[in-house]
Design an enzyme around this catalytic site. Sequence first.
Site, PDB file in Angstrom:
ATOM      1  N   CYS A 149       0.665  -1.233  -0.015  1.00  0.00           N
ATOM      2  CA  CYS A 149       0.020   0.033  -0.098  1.00  0.00           C
ATOM      3  C   CYS A 149       0.855   1.270   0.075  1.00  0.00           C
ATOM      4  O   CYS A 149       1.946   1.197   0.359  1.00  0.00           O
ATOM      5  CB  CYS A 149      -1.037  -0.045   1.196  1.00  0.00           C
ATOM      6  SG  CYS A 149      -0.054  -0.288   2.625  1.00  0.00           S
ATOM      7  N   GLY A 263      -2.155 -17.197  -3.452  1.00  0.00           N
ATOM      8  CA  GLY A 263      -2.037 -16.992  -4.631  1.00  0.00           C
ATOM      9  C   GLY A 263      -2.371 -18.014  -5.625  1.00  0.00           C
ATOM     10  O   GLY A 263      -1.906 -19.074  -5.808  1.00  0.00           O
TER      11      GLY A 263
HETATM   12  C1  FMN Z   1     -11.419  -8.507  -3.619  1.00  0.00           C
HETATM   13  C2  FMN Z   1     -10.097  -8.758  -3.092  1.00  0.00           C
HETATM   14  C3  FMN Z   1      -9.819  -7.780  -1.996  1.00  0.00           C
HETATM   15  C4  FMN Z   1      -8.092  -7.936  -1.403  1.00  0.00           C
HETATM   16  N1  FMN Z   1      -8.019  -7.215  -0.168  1.00  0.00           N
HETATM   17  C5  FMN Z   1      -6.840  -7.175   0.117  1.00  0.00           C
HETATM   18  C6  FMN Z   1      -6.590  -6.650   1.378  1.00  0.00           C
HETATM   19  O1  FMN Z   1      -7.373  -5.895   1.889  1.00  0.00           O
HETATM   20  N2  FMN Z   1      -5.374  -6.561   2.014  1.00  0.00           N
HETATM   21  C7  FMN Z   1      -4.399  -7.445   1.509  1.00  0.00           C
HETATM   22  O2  FMN Z   1      -3.265  -7.848   1.980  1.00  0.00           O
HETATM   23  N3  FMN Z   1      -4.643  -8.262   0.451  1.00  0.00           N
HETATM   24  C8  FMN Z   1      -5.884  -8.156  -0.082  1.00  0.00           C
HETATM   25  N4  FMN Z   1      -6.167  -9.023  -1.495  1.00  0.00           N
HETATM   26  C9  FMN Z   1      -5.054  -9.804  -1.822  1.00  0.00           C
HETATM   27  C10 FMN Z   1      -5.383 -11.258  -1.580  1.00  0.00           C
HETATM   28  O3  FMN Z   1      -5.333 -11.464  -0.126  1.00  0.00           O
HETATM   29  C11 FMN Z   1      -4.491 -12.277  -2.163  1.00  0.00           C
HETATM   30  O4  FMN Z   1      -3.006 -11.961  -1.623  1.00  0.00           O
HETATM   31  C12 FMN Z   1      -4.323 -12.388  -3.482  1.00  0.00           C
HETATM   32  O5  FMN Z   1      -5.578 -12.064  -3.904  1.00  0.00           O
HETATM   33  C13 FMN Z   1      -3.903 -13.570  -4.168  1.00  0.00           C
HETATM   34  O6  FMN Z   1      -4.357 -14.707  -3.629  1.00  0.00           O
HETATM   35  P1  FMN Z   1      -5.632 -15.521  -4.425  1.00  0.00           P
HETATM   36  O7  FMN Z   1      -5.383 -15.730  -5.875  1.00  0.00           O
HETATM   37  O8  FMN Z   1      -6.009 -16.547  -3.657  1.00  0.00           O
HETATM   38  O9  FMN Z   1      -6.783 -14.342  -4.545  1.00  0.00           O
HETATM   39  C14 FMN Z   1      -7.450  -8.982  -1.988  1.00  0.00           C
HETATM   40  C15 FMN Z   1      -8.050  -9.854  -3.095  1.00  0.00           C
HETATM   41  C16 FMN Z   1      -8.941  -9.730  -3.551  1.00  0.00           C
HETATM   42  C17 FMN Z   1      -9.344 -10.513  -4.823  1.00  0.00           C
END
Ligand code: FMN
Lengths: 304, 276
Positions: A149, A263
């Site tokens: 961020c 991920g």
């Molecule tokens: C809708 C959405 C909101 C997310 N919000 C955050 C967040 O607030 N903080 C954070 O560290 N990661 C956030 N992420 C990232 C996820 O925690 C994760 O690291 C990323 O999506 C990869 O994993 P995945 O492919 O299983 O989704 C967000 C992802 C999505 C899809």
Amino acid sequence: MNLPDWWKIDPCEPFVLGPREFPGRIWTASGCFAYGLTGHEISSRGFTSPYEGLGAVVSKTVTPMARTGNPMPRLCELPTGALNSIGLENVGFDEFLASVLPELERRGVPTVVSLAATRPDEFGVMVAALQMAGADYEHWHGVEINLSCPNVAEGGHDFGRDPETVARCVAAARKALPDRALLAKLTPNVADIASLAKAAAESGADAVSVINTVVGLEVDLTSGRPVLPRRYGGYSGPGVLPIALAKVDEIVQKAGVPVVGVGGIGGAQDALKFFALGAEAVQVGTAQMEDPFAAARIAADLSG
Amino acid sequence: MNRFETIPKTRRCQAFITINEPVSSGLIRLEIEVDQEMDFLPGQFAMLNLMGPRKRTFGRPFSILACSGNRVEFLYRVVGGGTGDLAGLKPGHPLTMLGPLGTPFPAPVPGQPAVLLAGGVGLPPVLAWWHRFSRTDDRAFFGARDPGDLPWDLLPVSWDASVDAQGETPVGRVAWQGLVTELAERELTGMDLPPSMVLACGPIPLLEAAGRFAEGRGWDCFVSMEEHMGCGYGACKGCVIPIRSDGQPEAEGRNATCCQEGPIFRAEEILWKQIR
Ligand SMILES: Cc1cc2nc3c(=O)[nH]c(=O)nc-3n(C[C@H](O)[C@H](O)[C@H](O)COP(=O)(O)O)c2cc1C
Ligand SMILES: Cc1cc2nc3c(=O)[nH]c(=O)nc-3n(C[C@H](O)[C@H](O)[C@H](O)COP(=O)(O)OP(=O)(O)OC[C@H]3O[C@@H](n4cnc5c(N)ncnc54)[C@H](O)[C@@H]3O)c2cc1C
Ligand code: FES
């Protein structure tokens, strides 16, 4: 499910990470399962709740002040996942401490609190307040600092791009967090993730959570413009699995730092790939949105 | 809003298609059989997704038209990839369903007649309310593009219908030409109605007009809003709608999740100017 011969652990058994014992190794990822208070009442065949077997819920990232987030549309579905641009909409740190954290404790949700700050030292201030509020809590296991961020103090670039800044953020949080696990969540949008992981571990992080979303963009061919009003979004879902696996491997090989893999995990097979590379635990993000039981099913499948 | 005391339990189910057939030129009736007994309240929706290789990252939200035992019914229109795939499927095809979700339309209030307004694919929640609760004083109006788009067999005979463009209608049925809110205005003006409650579902202009229609009479108005959704159950904040926050000026609105706080909102709560 047929489990490979090398798979010997039960991910629903407690395991130790830093100063803390977690109830299990299958977690949900930040931002994809609200704060951990949503969906408790949902049922599915074979499960009484989506929280069954979870080792931790990483809460939505909480910022010092409440945020209303980005304009709609905030999501853009892709054939291999999605782009999101939620903009860290959250209730703000004070409200989180006052109402969300006590409720998580009351419900017995194993919790990792995800925090974002605007300056490195602010992480220390937030963690200290959290430590005060949650000192007696049994189900609050750790903090994940979200380093993907913008660092307002230093020109708005992500905290997570420079090892020195990562070190300062982690050190500030560690100083205030004696007996819970500290995780640093790293962005994959960097050239050398191993040196960032190393900086985090040397400053006191117990593990790194890898990866956050990959920067992406989708164009609407009718208008000729990006679909998301902020142009770029965070790419997640099945398409980022190989990217996440490569980043995890890079960290394990080059830095030898404990990793929580995130991920593209959609099922038990995907989770196993992270464990094969040496991950301590895994987090399920996007898949949890389509199926609130995604992580619970993986936990059940892998505990044999 | 006069909420229900108990909201039916949300379930994540395996399902398969039992019926997937057009009921008008633009609307398809879908019936699925799910792996558990289900209940719902009118206005609630479900997230549907295909299984197998055509599974999408996110489910698609559809209002529930009816539900009995293990059978759940929907009405949908093909607008893009997901609904296009769905339209091509035969009975027996497997799906997943998460539902029922969201906040329903309010229950009827004794002594307060209901005026139901639906446009196009906004029919299911309004028709569901009618089948569950309607009383002799309630009135319903349905608007479609043309008579061919009207699912005549599903539409109760007491409903008034309007169309954008005239065409052939079945024997004994008529469709008035114009907007559905204009039709309601025409039919109800001059009638000595007690304060009523308006329930509406359809395109945004219809909902906004329904709100003005009710406001002009000092009536309550509840609208079913549509927004793109990721999870459908309050987990992602991907579906927010700007609404007034209590006691604050309009500029100080807040985001409400369409999937959890909605999809049914009081019309006067919505900050219409901020809606895309
Ligand atoms: C809708 C959405 C909101 C997310 N919000 C955050 C967040 O607030 N903080 C954070 O560290 N990661 C956030 N992420 C990232 C996820 O925690 C994760 O690291 C990323 O999506 C990869 O994993 P995945 O492919 O299983 O989704 C967000 C992802 C999505 C899809
Ligand atoms: C609470 C609610 C109830 C609904 N009830 C019905 C119903 O009963 N019958 C019906 O035909 N349609 C209904 N819709 C609209 C329906 O969800 C969309 O038509 C559908 O998601 C389109 O999917 P697609 O893959 O064909 O479109 P695509 O445009 O290919 O989809 C791309 C993405 O945009 C989303 N999307 C596109 N259009 C809409 C839309 N209008 N609303 C929400 N998301 C959209 C999709 O879900 C998907 O995530 C409802 C929407 C909501 C929010
Ligand atoms: S669709 Fe995820 S919060 Fe509404």
